[in-house]
Design a protein around this motif. Structure first.
Motif, PDB file in Angstrom:
ATOM      1  N   GLN A  19       3.837  -5.859  -0.989  1.00  0.00           N
ATOM      2  CA  GLN A  19       2.569  -5.736  -0.489  1.00  0.00           C
ATOM      3  C   GLN A  19       1.992  -6.899   0.473  1.00  0.00           C
ATOM      4  N   GLN A  20       3.130  -7.673   0.836  1.00  0.00           N
ATOM      5  CA  GLN A  20       2.886  -8.653   1.850  1.00  0.00           C
ATOM      6  C   GLN A  20       3.082  -7.756   3.284  1.00  0.00           C
ATOM      7  N   ASP A  21       3.529  -6.468   3.271  1.00  0.00           N
ATOM      8  CA  ASP A  21       3.640  -5.797   4.759  1.00  0.00           C
ATOM      9  C   ASP A  21       3.304  -4.584   4.439  1.00  0.00           C
ATOM     10  N   MET A  22       2.066  -4.144   4.226  1.00  0.00           N
ATOM     11  CA  MET A  22       1.654  -2.690   3.877  1.00  0.00           C
ATOM     12  C   MET A  22       1.739  -1.977   5.392  1.00  0.00           C
ATOM     13  N   PRO A  23       1.500  -2.345   6.360  1.00  0.00           N
ATOM     14  CA  PRO A  23       1.836  -1.363   7.464  1.00  0.00           C
ATOM     15  C   PRO A  23       3.404  -1.053   7.710  1.00  0.00           C
ATOM     16  N   GLY A  24       4.298  -1.842   7.267  1.00  0.00           N
ATOM     17  CA  GLY A  24       5.678  -1.495   7.279  1.00  0.00           C
ATOM     18  C   GLY A  24       6.043  -0.776   6.211  1.00  0.00           C
ATOM     19  N   LEU A  25       5.620  -0.958   5.055  1.00  0.00           N
ATOM     20  CA  LEU A  25       5.583  -0.264   3.879  1.00  0.00           C
ATOM     21  C   LEU A  25       5.254   1.260   4.053  1.00  0.00           C
ATOM     22  N   MET A  26       4.235   1.191   4.764  1.00  0.00           N
ATOM     23  CA  MET A  26       3.619   2.869   4.790  1.00  0.00           C
ATOM     24  C   MET A  26       4.288   3.557   5.607  1.00  0.00           C
ATOM     25  N   LYS A  27       4.841   2.738   6.925  1.00  0.00           N
ATOM     26  CA  LYS A  27       5.554   3.365   7.764  1.00  0.00           C
ATOM     27  C   LYS A  27       7.071   4.028   7.424  1.00  0.00           C
ATOM     28  N   SER A  28       7.826   2.989   6.352  1.00  0.00           N
ATOM     29  CA  SER A  28       8.939   3.482   5.844  1.00  0.00           C
ATOM     30  C   SER A  28       8.484   4.591   4.846  1.00  0.00           C
ATOM     31  N   MET A  29       7.525   4.779   4.314  1.00  0.00           N
ATOM     32  CA  MET A  29       7.287   5.921   3.278  1.00  0.00           C
ATOM     33  C   MET A  29       6.914   7.092   4.062  1.00  0.00           C
ATOM     34  N   GLY A  30       6.567   7.491   5.629  1.00  0.00           N
ATOM     35  CA  GLY A  30       6.287   8.316   6.319  1.00  0.00           C
ATOM     36  C   GLY A  30       4.825   8.286   6.679  1.00  0.00           C
ATOM     37  N   GLY A  31       3.969   7.161   6.583  1.00  0.00           N
ATOM     38  CA  GLY A  31       2.754   6.926   6.960  1.00  0.00           C
ATOM     39  C   GLY A  31       1.766   6.935   5.774  1.00  0.00           C
ATOM     40  N   GLN A  32       0.525   6.716   5.969  1.00  0.00           N
ATOM     41  CA  GLN A  32      -0.651   6.270   5.437  1.00  0.00           C
ATOM     42  C   GLN A  32      -0.554   7.713   4.074  1.00  0.00           C
ATOM     43  N   ALA A  33      -0.928   8.750   4.813  1.00  0.00           N
ATOM     44  CA  ALA A  33      -1.141  10.056   3.945  1.00  0.00           C
ATOM     45  C   ALA A  33      -0.031  10.195   2.782  1.00  0.00           C
ATOM     46  N   ALA A  34       1.249   9.968   3.515  1.00  0.00           N
ATOM     47  CA  ALA A  34       2.569  10.159   2.571  1.00  0.00           C
ATOM     48  C   ALA A  34       2.465   9.012   1.693  1.00  0.00           C
ATOM     49  N   ALA A  54       0.680  -2.797  -8.896  1.00  0.00           N
ATOM     50  CA  ALA A  54       0.383  -1.325  -8.156  1.00  0.00           C
ATOM     51  C   ALA A  54      -0.974  -0.679  -8.087  1.00  0.00           C
ATOM     52  N   PRO A  55      -1.868  -0.754  -9.006  1.00  0.00           N
ATOM     53  CA  PRO A  55      -3.050  -0.264  -8.736  1.00  0.00           C
ATOM     54  C   PRO A  55      -3.705  -0.724  -7.484  1.00  0.00           C
ATOM     55  N   TRP A  56      -3.718  -1.903  -7.220  1.00  0.00           N
ATOM     56  CA  TRP A  56      -4.445  -2.134  -6.091  1.00  0.00           C
ATOM     57  C   TRP A  56      -3.950  -1.880  -4.887  1.00  0.00           C
ATOM     58  N   MET A  57      -2.592  -1.299  -4.821  1.00  0.00           N
ATOM     59  CA  MET A  57      -1.783  -0.682  -3.691  1.00  0.00           C
ATOM     60  C   MET A  57      -2.753   0.448  -3.153  1.00  0.00           C
ATOM     61  N   TYR A  58      -3.324   1.084  -4.009  1.00  0.00           N
ATOM     62  CA  TYR A  58      -4.264   2.259  -3.286  1.00  0.00           C
ATOM     63  C   TYR A  58      -5.230   1.666  -2.437  1.00  0.00           C
ATOM     64  N   THR A  59      -5.797   0.537  -2.861  1.00  0.00           N
ATOM     65  CA  THR A  59      -7.001  -0.115  -1.927  1.00  0.00           C
ATOM     66  C   THR A  59      -6.107  -0.448  -0.547  1.00  0.00           C
ATOM     67  N   LEU A  60      -4.963  -1.004  -0.726  1.00  0.00           N
ATOM     68  CA  LEU A  60      -4.145  -1.531   0.490  1.00  0.00           C
ATOM     69  C   LEU A  60      -3.961  -0.257   1.357  1.00  0.00           C
ATOM     70  N   ALA A  61      -3.810   0.731   0.879  1.00  0.00           N
ATOM     71  CA  ALA A  61      -3.517   2.175   1.400  1.00  0.00           C
ATOM     72  C   ALA A  61      -4.691   2.710   1.758  1.00  0.00           C
ATOM     73  N   GLY A  62      -5.773   2.398   1.535  1.00  0.00           N
ATOM     74  CA  GLY A  62      -7.187   2.980   2.028  1.00  0.00           C
ATOM     75  C   GLY A  62      -7.893   3.835   1.026  1.00  0.00           C
ATOM     76  N   GLN A  63      -7.518   3.690  -0.222  1.00  0.00           N
ATOM     77  CA  GLN A  63      -8.313   4.696  -1.365  1.00  0.00           C
ATOM     78  C   GLN A  63      -8.551   3.737  -2.381  1.00  0.00           C
ATOM     79  N   SER A  97      -2.369  -7.591   6.138  1.00  0.00           N
ATOM     80  CA  SER A  97      -1.034  -8.148   5.748  1.00  0.00           C
ATOM     81  C   SER A  97      -0.520  -9.374   6.046  1.00  0.00           C
ATOM     82  N   PRO A  98       0.082 -10.269   5.487  1.00  0.00           N
ATOM     83  CA  PRO A  98       0.135 -11.702   6.051  1.00  0.00           C
ATOM     84  C   PRO A  98       1.498 -11.652   6.824  1.00  0.00           C
ATOM     85  N   CYS A  99       2.389 -10.697   6.442  1.00  0.00           N
ATOM     86  CA  CYS A  99       3.787 -10.531   7.135  1.00  0.00           C
ATOM     87  C   CYS A  99       3.991  -9.148   7.651  1.00  0.00           C
TER      88      CYS A  99
END
Length: 805
Positions: A592-607, A656-665, A801-803
């Protein structure tokens, strides 16, 4: 069964068997009475591992029944073996507490008597324990009562101060009354390796219990003194060879050991006792008894001590007001808050002395030294809740960790009494202590704390140290990941390379949090290096792994840098290898400290959003929340592996429930949280998994209020739809946090439509610690229509994200 109707999901809790309703009814809340809104039986069934007995807030002593459960007592136990004087709330390992087991009985004691002193097994608490009834049983903050149906019928009541436990026994049967004090046995599966007992005069007992620290820890000694309100007339002691009438002493190693005391009893008479314990020495126990258990040389009256315990709990629990809430909701909330405030436990005697991690005696002057830190659990939310509600205690907790470092040479992970058990893995102390710094609990001690944290982050304790620390640091510092090595040597139950993948992700989370502290202290180069290491989870991301239609998962690496592959099958992210009490499906979200990097690794925000949907089984969740969480999510406190869904019973994915918020939902966070809350009920099995020294309960408190400390070190709370129409948090500085959510209906799925912070519209799904501590009002507008829940869905809705990569 729940049903979907008119766009509203009804969150119906599974029916509670009639046999479980007695303690709930006994604990029914009276409007406005915060003590009446606590049911201490919640969590006492199905591995919640809480205890129903009496304790003071953060008390050293707890007085509660002992049954057949390793954690002490479960609601469906058939008998009470005794009333112990030390318990942990919600811990998962076998060896824990139940020390100094005391039971009232009647009957003759001697050769051929009801208690045959010629037969050693007579004094086995598994044999002499008494049946009991739940009728009239009471479990409230600072007070427990039960009727023992054996031995002619005896009412047993318990209450407590910080360092003493008090019992009052009322005998139905006329004739001599006995008190058995068992020092050779404790909770089931708690080895007692040595004990002693000595009868002093005609009112007092003194002794020691040497028991094993939990999760395979080392033996430690507890000292005690017990004094009665009236003289006993006859007595004796027992040992592994049997009982000896008139004996005043018994001491030795493992085996049955204790003393019996017999009182004259004319019928319906009471015997009251007070037991003080000390982790330091016999003098400490006696002094604790004198300072907390007596007045003018006489034992304090039971009802006076009970009133004091109730007042202490009223003060603690009244930090949160729920002006208008249903009885069951109110009870679940305040019981969760109660469980959160039981620990850590006071570790110093009344004179300030405590036994440090160097096994020497030290003194805490003007502050409280604490013990029993389950950091792998509590760094996630219990720590932050204490820091928000009780910053003065948080300062002492921070000071305690620094004292452990000074006296033991390293920071702890799972500190039990005055030793490190090396239980669990990763690096929990870093986010724990950094959050305390972020919340203001290290003022004046920032440099000392930072140096200790940096040492822990970059080095490994020497072989002679009791601490294992970050045992995967050799590989992590050189390569950026901890190798998976199930045969890596260990000093205790666990070591990081045994779970190299999850350890890597926890190291990275801790390093990112420490980078924030380094930056604030002007340690620029350290901050940069730590922030880079805060993204090391990426070094275990295997973009070739596919499961359930999703590509890319964290995967263990072995020594040399190759990907781990099981000998007999392809690697699967649902497997157990390399992850501690979870799988790659759960641990993939621990970035959760690197949401942009995590979403990129997962294939983007929608993925990423789609992966979250699959993880929570979102489509079924909105149709039938209570059924889905009980059937499709991970079920059972120890079902860690072969899983691909959310596990609400254990810590790795609690955020993990708040990861939805970090992912825009953010509206989906609201769905998941409301659904998960149905697992917390006003019943003995009303806790998810082990309560883990208040961590699960703290999760509930935060989620019900509508905020959660998602990213360690940031001081930010990510918001969700509150469960209650109004709650007021009274801070220690005299200011209030008022949380409003007009129309909140806990039985329905609801979403945030808009928010005002101190009267100003806000489209941010987070608030800062500073905003809360200055006093503020969070005014949520809720809707049952997810199409209207567009609040905080824009690019600035989630916290940065702080990192970030």
């Amino acid at each position: 069964m729940p049903r979907w109707s008119r766009g509203l999901a009804l969150l119906v809790v599974a029916a509670v068997p009639a046999a479980l309703l007695t303690p709930v009814a006994a604990a029914a809340a009276r409007p406005g009475d915060v003590l009446g809104s606590v049911n201490t039986f919640i969590g006492s069934k199905d591995d919640g591992n809480t205890f129903p007995g009496a304790a003071a807030p953060f008390g050293m002593t707890q007085v509660s029944p002992i049954g057949s459960a390793y954690a002490g007592w479960q609601y469906d136990d058939p008998a009470i073996r005794g009333f112990g004087h030390f318990f942990l709330s919600g811990a998962g390992c076998w060896e824990q507490g139940g020390l100094i087991s005391t039971l009232p009985t009647t009957g003759s004691i001697g050769v051929g008597g009801d208690f045959d002193t010629s037969k050693p097994a007579t004094f086995d608490q598994k044999r002499y324990g008494s049946p009991f009834t739940h009728d009239g049983e009471v479990g409230k903050p600072g007070y427990y009562k039960v009727h023992l149906t054996g031995y002619g019928g005896i009412d047993a009541e318990t209450t407590a101060t910080t360092r003493t436990g008090m019992e009052r026994y009322t005998f139905d049967k006329a004739g001599p009354a006995n008190i058995l004090i068992n020092v050779g046995q404790a909770n089931d599966k708690e080895p007692v390796t040595g004990s002693s007992i000595r009868i002093v005069g005609d009112r007092t007992i003194q002794g020691t219990v040497q028991a094993q620290a939990f999760c395979g820890g080392k033996p430690y000694t507890t000292y005690f003194t017990t004094t009665f309100d009236r003289p006993f007339t006859t007595f004796g002691t027992w040992s592994p060879t049997g009982g000896t009438p008139g004996s005043r002493d018994s001491a030795g190693g493992a085996g049955l050991r204790g003393a019996w005391l017999t009182f004259d009893n004319g019928g319906a008479e009471q015997v009251t006792s007070t037991t003080a314990i000390s982790p330091v020495d016999a003098e400490g126990a006696s002094r604790n008894l004198a300072l907390e258990g007596t007045s003018h040389g006489k034992l304090n009256a039971f009802d006076k001590v009970k009133a004091g315990a109730r007042q202490a709990w009223r003060k603690e629990l009244s930090t949160v007001d729920l002006p208008s809430t249903g009885a069951d909701d109110r009870t679940v909330f305040y019981t969760s808050l109660y469980h959160t405030l039981l620990q850590p436990l006071t570790g110093n005697d009344a004179d300030g002395r405590y036994r440090g991690f160097d096994n020497e005696i030290h003194r805490a002057i003007g502050w409280t030294y604490y013990q029993f830190f389950s950091l792998w659990d509590t760094y996630r939310s219990q720590n932050q809740l204490l820091a928000l509600l009780r910053p003065s205690r948080a300062r002492d907790i921070a000071k305690t960790l620094l004292a452990i470092h000074d006296q033991g040479g390293w920071l702890p992970r799972w500190a039990y009494a005055n030793q490190e058990t090396n239980t669990m893995t990763g690096d929990p102390v870093t986010p724990f202590l950094v959050d305390l710094w972020r919340f203001g609990a290290l003022t004046g001690e920032e440099t000392q704390a930072y140096e200790a944290l940096l040492q822990n982050s970059e080095q490994i304790p020497p072989a002679s140290s009791q601490f294992q620390g970050r045992s995967g640091n050799a590989s992590y510092q050189a390569d950026g990941w901890v190798q998976y090595d199930p045969n890596f040597p260990k000093k205790g139950q666990d070591t990081d390379p045994n779970h190299g993948a999850s350890a890597t992700m926890e190291y990275a989370l801790g390093d990112c949090s420490l980078s924030l502290m380094a930056s604030a202290l002007g340690k620029t180069q350290d901050a940069k290096a730590l922030a880079v290491r805060g993204r090391n989870y990426q070094k275990l991301w295997d973009s070739s792994v596919t499961d359930r239609g999703f590509t890319g998962f964290p995967r263990p690496k072995v020594t040399g840098g190759g990907w781990f592959t099981p000998a007999d099958q392809p690697y699967t992210p649902q497997g157990q290898d390399g992850f501690h009490e979870g799988t790659a499906w759960q641990y993939q979200w621990l970035a959760q400290q690197d949401m942009p990097g995590l979403m990129k690794s997962m294939g983007g925000q929608a993925a990423t959003q789609a992966r979250l949907d699959d993880f929570f089984d979102y489509a079924d969740l909105v149709k039938d929340p209570a059924k889905t969480v009980r059937e499709d999510w991970v079920v059972g406190p120890y079902n860690y592996y072969a899983q691909f869904r959310y596990n609400p019973n254990n810590e790795p994915d609690l955020h993990a429930p708040w990861m939805y918020t970090l992912a825009g939902q953010p509206w989906k966070t609201a769905t998941v949280v409301r659904a998960a809350q149905t697992l917390f009920t006003n019943a003995p099995n009303g806790v998810t998994g082990n309560d883990d020294l208040g961590e699960m309960s703290a999760w509930y408190v935060f989620s019900a209020l509508g905020l959660y400390p998602e990213v360690p070190g940031t001081g930010q709370f990510v918001l969700n739809a509150p469960r209650f129409a109004k709650s007021v948090v009274h801070l220690e500085n005299g200011r209030d946090v008022v949380i409003k959510a007009s129309g909140a209906q806990p039985s329905q799925l609801q979403y945030v439509q808009s928010l005002k912070v101190s009267g100003y519209a806000s489209d941010h799904a987070y608030v800062s610690f500073e905003q809360l501590t200055h006093g503020t009002t969070l005014d949520f507008a809720l809707t049952a229509d997810p199409a209207q829940a567009t609040w905080a869905t824009g690019p600035t809705g989630a916290p940065p994200s702080p990192c970030a990569s």
